[in-house]
Design a protein around this motif. Structure first.
Motif, mmCIF file in Angstrom:
data_model
loop_
_atom_site.group_PDB
_atom_site.id
_atom_site.type_symbol
_atom_site.label_atom_id
_atom_site.label_comp_id
_atom_site.label_asym_id
_atom_site.label_seq_id
_atom_site.Cartn_x
_atom_site.Cartn_y
_atom_site.Cartn_z
ATOM 1 N N ARG A 147 -6.314 -0.421 -2.539
ATOM 2 C CA ARG A 147 -5.871 0.690 -2.970
ATOM 3 C C ARG A 147 -7.021 1.476 -3.561
ATOM 4 N N GLU A 148 -7.742 0.719 -4.287
ATOM 5 C CA GLU A 148 -8.852 1.393 -5.359
ATOM 6 C C GLU A 148 -10.030 1.738 -4.614
ATOM 7 N N LEU A 197 0.945 -1.205 0.081
ATOM 8 C CA LEU A 197 0.062 0.039 0.053
ATOM 9 C C LEU A 197 0.869 1.290 -0.118
ATOM 10 N N SER A 249 -0.183 5.217 0.662
ATOM 11 C CA SER A 249 -1.629 5.416 0.782
ATOM 12 C C SER A 249 -2.042 4.458 2.025
ATOM 13 N N ALA A 250 -1.245 3.774 2.710
ATOM 14 C CA ALA A 250 -1.702 2.953 3.853
ATOM 15 C C ALA A 250 -2.102 3.765 5.283
ATOM 16 N N PRO A 302 -3.987 -5.984 -2.366
ATOM 17 C CA PRO A 302 -3.304 -4.684 -1.899
ATOM 18 C C PRO A 302 -3.907 -3.804 -2.969
ATOM 19 N N ALA A 303 -4.068 -3.998 -4.421
ATOM 20 C CA ALA A 303 -4.268 -3.054 -5.337
ATOM 21 C C ALA A 303 -5.857 -2.957 -5.085
ATOM 22 N N LEU A 321 -9.800 3.307 -1.534
ATOM 23 C CA LEU A 321 -9.398 4.669 -1.189
ATOM 24 C C LEU A 321 -9.836 5.797 -2.134
ATOM 25 N N SER A 322 -9.988 5.360 -3.518
ATOM 26 C CA SER A 322 -10.191 6.273 -4.457
ATOM 27 C C SER A 322 -11.733 6.364 -4.617
#
Length: 145
Positions: A138-139, A87, A90-91, A134-135, A141-142
């Motif tokens: 991360r998505e 991450l 962005s973690a 993890p990807a 968070l968008s």
């Protein structure tokens, strides 16, 4: 709290014992290299590289307010470490709950995993996801397009 530090402390202690043996045998450079490697590995298995943990109730409250996922983790978990490293920066935008420090967090994880404390468990919009990619995290968070 102490349980999170047992593994890193044992790593450093055992590495120090081996390093002393190497020094006594005249291998100072090998001892220094071993100690550096052991300390780095112990740091990776400690709570130090994870964002500051909060309680499960506080994390759920914050997640409801800002929509960010909640990550339930524990020190020494290689999958939690993988998630944290992948991450990157962005973690810090996630809400992290150490289940070894928070009984409510451990209960949430057990409820989501048929009684097991399987971590990382990421809760997005009230729905748990066990060891997600993890990807994908991360998505989450968008903002939606």
């Amino acid at each position: 709290m102490m349980r999170a530090w047992i593994s890193p402390m044992l790593l450093v202690l055992s590495g120090s014992v081996v390093a002393v043996g190497l020094i006594l045998n005249g291998s100072t450079a090998a001892a220094v290299a071993l100690l550096v490697a052991v300390v780095l590995f112990a740091g990776l298995n400690s709570p130090l590289i994870f964002p500051r943990s909060i309680g499960a109730l506080e994390a759920e409250r914050r997640s409801a307010a800002d929509g960010r996922p909640v990550v339930f983790w524990r020190p020494g978990c290689v999958y939690c470490l993988r998630l944290r490293i992948r991450l990157g920066r962005s973690a810090r935008r996630l809400h992290w709950v150490d289940i070894w420090r928070d009984a409510d967090g451990a209960a949430v994880v057990r409820a989501a995993n048929e009684g097991n404390e399987t971590v990382p468990t990421v809760v997005v919009a009230g729905r748990p996801h066990v060891n997600p990619d993890p990807a994908w995290v991360r998505e989450q968070l968008s903002p939606p397009a």
